[in-house]
Design an enzyme around this catalytic site. Structure first.
Site, PDB file in Angstrom:
ATOM      1  N   ASP A  13      42.559 -12.638  72.789  1.00 16.59           N
ATOM      2  CA  ASP A  13      42.704 -12.194  74.178  1.00 16.59           C
ATOM      3  C   ASP A  13      42.829 -10.680  74.315  1.00 16.59           C
ATOM      4  O   ASP A  13      43.465 -10.173  75.235  1.00 16.59           O
ATOM      5  CB  ASP A  13      43.924 -12.870  74.841  1.00 16.59           C
ATOM      6  CG  ASP A  13      43.816 -14.378  74.798  1.00 16.59           C
ATOM      7  OD1 ASP A  13      42.680 -14.885  74.827  1.00 16.59           O
ATOM      8  OD2 ASP A  13      44.866 -15.043  74.739  1.00 16.59           O
ATOM      9  N   LYS A  16      37.812  -9.013  74.594  1.00 19.42           N
ATOM     10  CA  LYS A  16      36.481  -9.006  73.965  1.00 19.42           C
ATOM     11  C   LYS A  16      35.372  -9.271  74.982  1.00 19.42           C
ATOM     12  O   LYS A  16      34.340  -8.604  74.984  1.00 19.42           O
ATOM     13  CB  LYS A  16      36.428 -10.079  72.850  1.00 19.42           C
ATOM     14  CG  LYS A  16      37.433  -9.836  71.738  1.00 19.42           C
ATOM     15  CD  LYS A  16      37.466 -10.986  70.742  1.00 19.42           C
ATOM     16  CE  LYS A  16      38.051 -12.276  71.260  1.00 19.42           C
ATOM     17  NZ  LYS A  16      39.491 -12.260  71.541  1.00 19.42           N
ATOM     18  N   GLY A  40      38.617 -18.067  75.490  1.00 18.32           N
ATOM     19  CA  GLY A  40      38.447 -17.847  76.923  1.00 18.32           C
ATOM     20  C   GLY A  40      38.168 -16.366  77.076  1.00 18.32           C
ATOM     21  O   GLY A  40      39.050 -15.543  76.826  1.00 18.32           O
ATOM     22  N   HIS A  41      36.941 -16.015  77.376  1.00 17.91           N
ATOM     23  CA  HIS A  41      36.543 -14.608  77.470  1.00 17.91           C
ATOM     24  C   HIS A  41      36.280 -14.262  78.928  1.00 17.91           C
ATOM     25  O   HIS A  41      35.411 -14.853  79.570  1.00 17.91           O
ATOM     26  CB  HIS A  41      35.294 -14.353  76.605  1.00 17.91           C
ATOM     27  CG  HIS A  41      35.546 -14.532  75.131  1.00 17.91           C
ATOM     28  ND1 HIS A  41      34.588 -14.382  74.168  1.00 17.91           N
ATOM     29  CD2 HIS A  41      36.689 -14.830  74.463  1.00 17.91           C
ATOM     30  CE1 HIS A  41      35.128 -14.595  72.976  1.00 17.91           C
ATOM     31  NE2 HIS A  41      36.405 -14.872  73.133  1.00 17.91           N
ATOM     32  N   GLN A 224      38.797 -15.402  69.193  1.00 14.29           N
ATOM     33  CA  GLN A 224      40.160 -15.332  68.643  1.00 14.29           C
ATOM     34  C   GLN A 224      40.422 -13.900  68.145  1.00 14.29           C
ATOM     35  O   GLN A 224      39.855 -12.978  68.686  1.00 14.29           O
ATOM     36  CB  GLN A 224      40.367 -16.367  67.522  1.00 14.29           C
ATOM     37  CG  GLN A 224      40.429 -17.814  68.015  1.00 14.29           C
ATOM     38  CD  GLN A 224      39.089 -18.394  68.392  1.00 14.29           C
ATOM     39  OE1 GLN A 224      38.175 -18.422  67.584  1.00 14.29           O
ATOM     40  NE2 GLN A 224      38.951 -18.876  69.608  1.00 14.29           N
TER      41      GLN A 224
HETATM   42  P1  GDP Z   1      39.236 -12.139  75.303  1.00 14.42           P
HETATM   43  O1  GDP Z   1      39.560 -13.536  74.918  1.00 14.42           O
HETATM   44  O2  GDP Z   1      39.442 -11.171  74.180  1.00 14.42           O
HETATM   45  O3  GDP Z   1      37.865 -11.983  75.915  1.00 14.42           O
HETATM   46  O4  GDP Z   1      40.281 -11.735  76.426  1.00 14.42           O
HETATM   47  P2  GDP Z   1      40.762 -12.643  77.677  1.00 14.42           P
HETATM   48  O5  GDP Z   1      39.698 -12.667  78.678  1.00 14.42           O
HETATM   49  O6  GDP Z   1      41.305 -13.939  77.198  1.00 14.42           O
HETATM   50  O7  GDP Z   1      42.043 -11.841  78.143  1.00 14.42           O
HETATM   51  C1  GDP Z   1      41.959 -10.525  78.562  1.00 14.42           C
HETATM   52  C2  GDP Z   1      42.502 -10.445  79.984  1.00 14.42           C
HETATM   53  O8  GDP Z   1      42.755  -9.096  80.313  1.00 14.42           O
HETATM   54  C3  GDP Z   1      41.525 -10.937  81.035  1.00 14.42           C
HETATM   55  O9  GDP Z   1      42.250 -11.474  82.109  1.00 14.42           O
HETATM   56  C4  GDP Z   1      40.801  -9.670  81.450  1.00 14.42           C
HETATM   57  O10 GDP Z   1      40.275  -9.733  82.767  1.00 14.42           O
HETATM   58  C5  GDP Z   1      41.919  -8.676  81.394  1.00 14.42           C
HETATM   59  N1  GDP Z   1      41.552  -7.305  81.041  1.00 14.42           N
HETATM   60  C6  GDP Z   1      40.582  -6.849  80.204  1.00 14.42           C
HETATM   61  N2  GDP Z   1      40.663  -5.517  80.065  1.00 14.42           N
HETATM   62  C7  GDP Z   1      41.687  -5.111  80.834  1.00 14.42           C
HETATM   63  C8  GDP Z   1      42.294  -3.843  81.087  1.00 14.42           C
HETATM   64  O11 GDP Z   1      41.907  -2.813  80.558  1.00 14.42           O
HETATM   65  N3  GDP Z   1      43.364  -3.837  81.934  1.00 14.42           N
HETATM   66  C9  GDP Z   1      43.854  -4.963  82.521  1.00 14.42           C
HETATM   67  N4  GDP Z   1      44.913  -4.852  83.323  1.00 14.42           N
HETATM   68  N5  GDP Z   1      43.300  -6.166  82.301  1.00 14.42           N
HETATM   69  C10 GDP Z   1      42.255  -6.241  81.456  1.00 14.42           C
HETATM   70  P1  IMO Z   2      40.056 -15.840  72.501  1.00 14.60           P
HETATM   71  O1  IMO Z   2      38.651 -15.897  71.926  1.00 14.60           O
HETATM   72  C1  IMO Z   2      44.313 -16.516  71.953  1.00 14.60           C
HETATM   73  C2  IMO Z   2      45.465 -19.789  69.259  1.00 14.60           C
HETATM   74  C3  IMO Z   2      46.148 -20.977  69.881  1.00 14.60           C
HETATM   75  C4  IMO Z   2      47.001 -21.425  68.719  1.00 14.60           C
HETATM   76  C5  IMO Z   2      46.113 -21.165  67.516  1.00 14.60           C
HETATM   77  C6  IMO Z   2      45.335 -22.391  67.034  1.00 14.60           C
HETATM   78  O2  IMO Z   2      40.101 -16.090  73.958  1.00 14.60           O
HETATM   79  O3  IMO Z   2      40.745 -14.599  72.061  1.00 14.60           O
HETATM   80  P2  IMO Z   2      43.248 -23.725  67.983  1.00 14.60           P
HETATM   81  O4  IMO Z   2      43.035 -24.404  69.290  1.00 14.60           O
HETATM   82  O5  IMO Z   2      42.259 -22.673  67.662  1.00 14.60           O
HETATM   83  O6  IMO Z   2      43.391 -24.692  66.835  1.00 14.60           O
HETATM   84  O7  IMO Z   2      44.679 -23.014  68.132  1.00 14.60           O
HETATM   85  O8  IMO Z   2      45.191 -20.166  67.922  1.00 14.60           O
HETATM   86  N1  IMO Z   2      44.162 -19.434  69.878  1.00 14.60           N
HETATM   87  C7  IMO Z   2      43.974 -18.378  70.675  1.00 14.60           C
HETATM   88  N2  IMO Z   2      44.849 -17.485  71.173  1.00 14.60           N
HETATM   89  N3  IMO Z   2      43.006 -16.411  72.224  1.00 14.60           N
HETATM   90  C8  IMO Z   2      42.110 -17.277  71.720  1.00 14.60           C
HETATM   91  O9  IMO Z   2      40.786 -17.119  71.851  1.00 14.60           O
HETATM   92  C9  IMO Z   2      42.592 -18.354  70.941  1.00 14.60           C
HETATM   93  N4  IMO Z   2      41.999 -19.402  70.316  1.00 14.60           N
HETATM   94  C10 IMO Z   2      42.969 -20.041  69.662  1.00 14.60           C
HETATM   95  O10 IMO Z   2      46.912 -20.603  70.998  1.00 14.60           O
HETATM   96  O11 IMO Z   2      48.126 -20.595  68.603  1.00 14.60           O
HETATM   97 MG    MG Z   3      40.777 -15.110  75.584  1.00 12.42          MG
END
Ligand code: GDP
Ligand code: IMO
Ligand code: MG
Length: 431
Positions: A13, A16, A40-41, A224
């Site tokens: 998270d 990416k 979840g991207h 991840q």
């Molecule tokens: P990913 O899994 O690495 O793609 O990241 P996620 O989408 O799960 O989580 C990142 C969260 O931070 C999302 O809700 C994005 O919309 C938000 N986000 C990304 N970059 C920024 C930033 O620079 N500032 C803030 N406040 N939110 C951001």
């Molecule tokens: P993105 O791509 C954050 C965590 C789960 C758990 C562990 C194992 O959005 O960054 P799993 O379901 O893979 O067997 O869970 O890994 N986890 C993540 N945490 N972002 C993710 O993906 C994750 N994918 C798995 O919360 O701790």
């Molecule tokens: Mg994510």
């Protein structure tokens, strides 16, 4: 041409999805190489927020081949849902989305097994996303799994039944009641399998390598984060795939010598969802403020993310195992609310000594973070795109990190939107 790799350096998270979307116009191919619907991207532009789970984050840019690689575990039901959700955007998915025949299939029973294993672990559960990721990779390694290419076989239903029968034995062993859940899930599964057949199923290792031979640019999108890597993460509180750069080779079929830039993404602080060690975690009010300000709730499960200060020993470790060539720092705007900001520079071990190495087992070893404190900038970063225009305090923070990490921070993200970004590509780096 080389494959550039973009991946998370923390516990996932990091942001990416946003950066893949930003960089995508530079590439002709964007490919996911591991993970599955546990990811979840999030991408935000034109006031709309999109969350992708299995589809690569290049999908909203035109003229990009998006590939789901062999290292991915693919849930057909989630795939169909994602495609259905994208229907209103008139994207040419049939031409722009390719699925590797060698990607593993997540069956409905894999998610049930995930739940059964987690339940059996009680308090020591991983906190998995319950998407069936671990059991699907287990079957892959055990040489029992089904792959996307199998859906084209006339014997697919037989292969499916054989594996599900084996799963039922395990579910019975764990006294996990599947009788009520399975029939509806299977109906959705087979409908989704038929739906998938309209997409181009490919030997993606040829698609990627041919693209390179033709001089096309390729970006590999990690899911991840490095600290969730099956080998080098905080085992056993990890996911079941190789989340590091090496995973791009095995998950796409490219040679190590073909890896080009490695973009390492990190938040200006740390978060983690699920269980497991987190040395810099803030369990009191500061952590809650960070969670609220950063809207730190899981993009896949909605769970609150645990929050803490930036952890340099962990970040240096992730940079080392990935061969990162440039850094991208995310969510810097979130720290604007704090009058002072801490960074963990070392861990103090129980015998009083200091280390900046990750101990073998972060769960068993009690490490106490040693912090360096920085003055906060406490002014909005909205609308800043020029590095030279950032507040002095943020400049000091960036310079300190670059010196410690020995890498340039080429982008600084200041908000969820595509446009909220400071690019330093034209600024003097490490000056
Ligand atoms: P990913 O899994 O690495 O793609 O990241 P996620 O989408 O799960 O989580 C990142 C969260 O931070 C999302 O809700 C994005 O919309 C938000 N986000 C990304 N970059 C920024 C930033 O620079 N500032 C803030 N406040 N939110 C951001
Ligand atoms: P993105 O791509 C954050 C965590 C789960 C758990 C562990 C194992 O959005 O960054 P799993 O379901 O893979 O067997 O869970 O890994 N986890 C993540 N945490 N972002 C993710 O993906 C994750 N994918 C798995 O919360 O701790
Ligand atoms: Mg994510």
């Amino acid at each position: 041409m080389k494959v550039d790799v973009l991946l998370g350096l923390q516990w996932g998270d990091e942001g990416k999805g946003k950066i893949v979307d930003v960089l995508a116009p530079r590439y002709q191919v964007v490919a996911r190489f591991q993970g599955g619907p546990n990811a979840g991207h999030t991408l935000e532009f034109d006031g709309i927020k999109h969350v992708l789970h299995q589809i690569p984050s290049g999908i909203f840019r035109s003229d990009i081949q998006n590939i789901i690689g062999n290292g991915v575990v693919l849930d057909p039901i989630v795939f169909k849902k994602e495609i259905d959700n994208l229907a209103k955007y008139n994207l040419d998915l049939i031409s722009n989305l390719f699925v590797s025949k060698k990607a593993s299939l997540i069956l409905p029973t894999h998610a049930l097994l995930d739940a059964a294993y987690e339940r059996s672990k009680g308090d020591s559960k991983i906190g998995s996303t319950l998407r069936g990721i671990g059991p699907t990779y287990q079957d892959k390694i055990a040489r029992l799994g089904l792959r996307v290419g199998d859906i084209l076989s006339p014997r697919f239903a037989d292969k499916y039944k054989k594996l599900v029968d084996a799963h039922k034995v395990i579910l019975d062993f764990y006294s996990f009641d599947y009788a009520d859940l399975l029939p509806a899930a299977e109906e959705n599964f087979f409908a989704a399998i038929e739906f998938m057949k309209q997409f181009t199923l490919v030997d993606s290792e040829y698609v990627v390598n041919d693209a390179l031979t033709e001089g096309k640019t390729v970006l590999a999108e990690g899911a991840q984060g490095s600290l969730l890597d099956i080998d080098f993460g905080s085992y056993p509180f990890v996911t079941s795939s190789t989340t590091m750069t090496a995973g791009a080779c095995t998950g796409l079929g490219i040679a190590p010598s073909q890896v080009g830039e490695v973009f390492g993404i990190f938040k200006a602080y740390c978060t983690r969802v699920g269980s497991g060690p987190f040395p810099t975690e803030l369990l009191e009010e500061t952590g809650e403020k960070m969670r609220q300000e950063g809207r730190e709730f899981g993009a896949t499960t909605g769970r609150p993310r645990r929050c803490g200060w930036l952890d340099l020993p962990a970040l240096k470790y992730a940079i080392m195992i990935n061969g990162v060539t440039q850094l991208i720092m995310m969510k810097v705007d979130v720290l604007t609310i704090f009058d002072s900001i801490k960074v963990c520079t070392d861990y103090r071990l129980p015998d009083g000594s200091l280390t900046n190495h990750l101990p073998y087992d972060l769960c068993d070893e009690t490490v106490t973070p040693v912090y360096k404190e920085f003055a906060g900038w406490q002014q909005s970063l909205d609308g800043i795109h020029d590095f030279e225009a950032i507040p002095d305090e943020l400049m000091a923070y960036v310079k300190f990190l670059e010196e410690e990490l020995k890498l340039p921070i080429t982008f600084i993200s200041t908000g969820p939107d595509r446009e909220a970004l400071i690019s330093r590509e034209t600024s003097a780096l490490l000056s």
